[in-house]
Write a protein that holds these residues in place. Structure first.
Motif, PDB file in Angstrom:
ATOM      1  N   ASN A   7       0.551  -1.194  -0.049  1.00  0.00           N
ATOM      2  CA  ASN A   7       0.344   0.098   0.201  1.00  0.00           C
ATOM      3  C   ASN A   7       1.076   1.025  -0.246  1.00  0.00           C
ATOM      4  O   ASN A   7       1.793   1.495   1.050  1.00  0.00           O
ATOM      5  CB  ASN A   7      -0.828  -0.058   1.247  1.00  0.00           C
ATOM      6  CG  ASN A   7      -2.131  -0.587   1.190  1.00  0.00           C
ATOM      7  OD1 ASN A   7      -2.613  -1.700  -0.112  1.00  0.00           O
ATOM      8  ND2 ASN A   7      -2.147  -1.042   2.449  1.00  0.00           N
ATOM      9  N   CYS A   9       1.303   5.751  -0.988  1.00  0.00           N
ATOM     10  CA  CYS A   9       0.289   7.055  -0.829  1.00  0.00           C
ATOM     11  C   CYS A   9       1.275   7.926  -2.015  1.00  0.00           C
ATOM     12  O   CYS A   9       1.979   8.179  -1.079  1.00  0.00           O
ATOM     13  CB  CYS A   9      -0.199   7.118   0.688  1.00  0.00           C
ATOM     14  SG  CYS A   9      -1.293   8.667   0.726  1.00  0.00           S
ATOM     15  N   MET A  54      -0.525   3.006   6.483  1.00  0.00           N
ATOM     16  CA  MET A  54       0.207   2.465   5.686  1.00  0.00           C
ATOM     17  C   MET A  54       1.995   2.571   5.973  1.00  0.00           C
ATOM     18  O   MET A  54       2.085   3.604   7.054  1.00  0.00           O
ATOM     19  CB  MET A  54       0.550   2.863   4.412  1.00  0.00           C
ATOM     20  CG  MET A  54       0.355   3.983   3.477  1.00  0.00           C
ATOM     21  SD  MET A  54      -0.426   4.248   2.354  1.00  0.00           S
ATOM     22  CE  MET A  54      -1.341   4.027   2.001  1.00  0.00           C
ATOM     23  N   CYS A 111      -0.941  -1.004  -4.420  1.00  0.00           N
ATOM     24  CA  CYS A 111      -1.995  -0.159  -4.759  1.00  0.00           C
ATOM     25  C   CYS A 111      -1.910   1.590  -3.708  1.00  0.00           C
ATOM     26  O   CYS A 111      -1.199   1.107  -3.174  1.00  0.00           O
ATOM     27  CB  CYS A 111      -3.142  -0.896  -3.718  1.00  0.00           C
ATOM     28  SG  CYS A 111      -3.512  -2.200  -4.275  1.00  0.00           S
ATOM     29  N   LEU A 132      -8.696   1.565   3.503  1.00  0.00           N
ATOM     30  CA  LEU A 132      -8.444   0.004   3.878  1.00  0.00           C
ATOM     31  C   LEU A 132      -9.710  -0.344   2.940  1.00  0.00           C
ATOM     32  O   LEU A 132      -8.996  -1.416   1.806  1.00  0.00           O
ATOM     33  CB  LEU A 132      -8.518  -0.209   5.283  1.00  0.00           C
ATOM     34  CG  LEU A 132      -7.232   0.030   5.979  1.00  0.00           C
ATOM     35  CD1 LEU A 132      -7.400  -0.253   7.130  1.00  0.00           C
ATOM     36  CD2 LEU A 132      -5.905  -0.135   5.311  1.00  0.00           C
ATOM     37  N   LEU A 135      -8.529  -0.126  -1.174  1.00  0.00           N
ATOM     38  CA  LEU A 135      -6.701  -0.745  -1.357  1.00  0.00           C
ATOM     39  C   LEU A 135      -7.504  -2.362  -1.611  1.00  0.00           C
ATOM     40  O   LEU A 135      -6.338  -2.971  -2.160  1.00  0.00           O
ATOM     41  CB  LEU A 135      -5.855  -0.549  -0.021  1.00  0.00           C
ATOM     42  CG  LEU A 135      -5.649   1.023  -0.310  1.00  0.00           C
ATOM     43  CD1 LEU A 135      -4.172   1.154   1.461  1.00  0.00           C
ATOM     44  CD2 LEU A 135      -4.877   0.755  -1.190  1.00  0.00           C
ATOM     45  N   ILE A 204      -8.008   5.743  -5.556  1.00  0.00           N
ATOM     46  CA  ILE A 204      -7.556   4.288  -5.579  1.00  0.00           C
ATOM     47  C   ILE A 204      -7.124   3.723  -6.651  1.00  0.00           C
ATOM     48  O   ILE A 204      -8.348   3.260  -7.079  1.00  0.00           O
ATOM     49  CB  ILE A 204      -7.761   3.650  -4.059  1.00  0.00           C
ATOM     50  CG1 ILE A 204      -8.074   4.975  -3.480  1.00  0.00           C
ATOM     51  CG2 ILE A 204      -6.663   2.636  -3.221  1.00  0.00           C
ATOM     52  CD1 ILE A 204      -8.653   4.090  -2.171  1.00  0.00           C
TER      53      ILE A 204
END
Length: 363
Positions: A7, A9, A54, A111, A132, A135, A204
């Motif tokens: 994960n 960002c 994350m 992701c 979450l 994701l 996402i």
């Protein structure tokens, strides 16, 4: 809490923030300001929020070269390799294109959450749950997920996503249409229909799907690097960006994603959201005092005044009588007093006119 190493960002923090002028200024835009006096700026709050979901080493920040030192000062936990400095201002889609190059090389199974830096989240638990779930949803699907929230007013300054048929997951629907910044009467119709949701600007997507979309948007630029040198080094990547960034079109990631809605879904989120980019949104989400006024970290005496939003410098006392539905905002050498309705376009217009007439010192 799932802290998967897959994960990632990308925080977009390069904007000038003119819709919140004069408090948001050229040298210190809204994302770098502790607007509510909480001790954390909007950028810091966004970083804090995602660092709970994350690993910090998976959070990247994109900003303009003018703000490099501010980001480094405010985010001491940010790895230098995770700070992407745009050589010229080119909106958000080119920023995401660069970030995806770096993420893909590290982890082709990543992701990715793409988010603006300047958002208020009222319910952190619901936000974590929605992110979450999102994701997990994109991990095994070739889809892009937009995060939408139910509108609370007919705001012409936001984008509106129309939800379509349900997808095979809770609270997730196909995207039927997207309208960016509609006229107020259309925004009213959208809100009353119950089918339209505000675009939060949070997306996402699996990094492989992101590459596919970006290749479609920027094929002439991106393919030069990816075809000629797919195993590029960090130095080659940075040189490529510096050489080619001005060639990217001035395109937002919102348009890049939502204008091609065939492979886009939307989650109906419930985390309590506000874009802190406009004075009207500050009023909407702020704590109402007395006669429905929002006074932001300011000393004010009010009489017979209703539905105003007021932000004054520290040490300044405001005495306001008989004012209805206005913005009163002062910062440094500028005092702005204007009607609150449709302020997102008005304030930007005033800032541009002031810059042309009186120069950069007021911007």
């Amino acid at each position: 809490m799932n802290m998967s190493n897959n994960n990632y960002c990308v925080i977009l923090a390069g904007g000038k923030g003119r819709r919140l002028w004069p408090y948001s200024r050229e040298k210190s835009p809204k994302q770098f300001i502790d607007f509510f006096g909480t001790g954390r700026t909007q950028l810091q709050s966004t970083f804090d929020r995602f660092s709970k979901l994350m690993p910090k080493e998976n959070i990247l920040v994109c900003t303009n070269k003018d703000y490099e030192s501010i980001v480094k000062e405010q985010l001491t936990d940010l790895n230098d390799d995770n700070l992407l400095i745009e050589p010229v201002l080119r909106n958000t889609a080119p920023s995401v294109a660069w970030a995806h190059l770096r993420i893909y090389q590290r982890n082709p199974n990543a992701c990715v959450v793409i988010t603006p830096a300047d958002q208020l989240v009222l319910n952190e638990e619901a936000f974590a749950r929605n992110i979450l779930q999102g994701l997990e949803f994109v991990a095994d699907r070739k889809l892009i997920l937009a995060m939408g929230v139910k509108p609370t007013r007919p705001e012409p300054g936001y984008g509106y996503i129309q939800s379509g048929e349900p997808c095979d997951a809770e609270n997730i629907y196909q995207v039927q249409s997207f309208t960016e910044k509609p006229e107020r009467e259309f925004a009213q119709i959208f809100m009353e229909s119950g089918e339209f949701f505000w675009n939060t600007g949070i997306f996402i997507v699996h990094v492989k799907k992101l590459r596919e979309r970006l290749d479609m948007l920027f094929n002439e630029v991106l393919r030069n690097l990816l075809k000629n040198n797919p195993n590029y080094t960090r130095e080659e990547e940075v040189k490529f960006i510096n050489d080619n960034y001005p060639s990217y079109p001035n395109l937002s990631i919102d348009y890049g994603v939502l204008d091609h809605k065939e492979d886009v879904c939307m989650m109906q989120c419930d985390f309590g959201w506000a874009d802190l980019g406009t004075w009207h949104s500050i009023f909407e989400c702020g704590h109402k005092q007395g006669e429905d006024n929002v006074v932001v970290n300011s000393e004010v005496m009010l009489e017979n005044s209703h539905n105003n939003v007021i932000k004054l410098p520290e040490g300044r006392l405001g005495i306001i009588s008989g004012l209805q539905g206005f913005i009163v905002a002062e910062k440094d050498n500028v005092l702005l007093i204007c009607p609150k309705g449709d302020s997102s376009s008005l304030v930007k217009k005033y800032a541009n006119e002031v810059q042309m007439k009186w120069g950069d010192k007021y911007i």
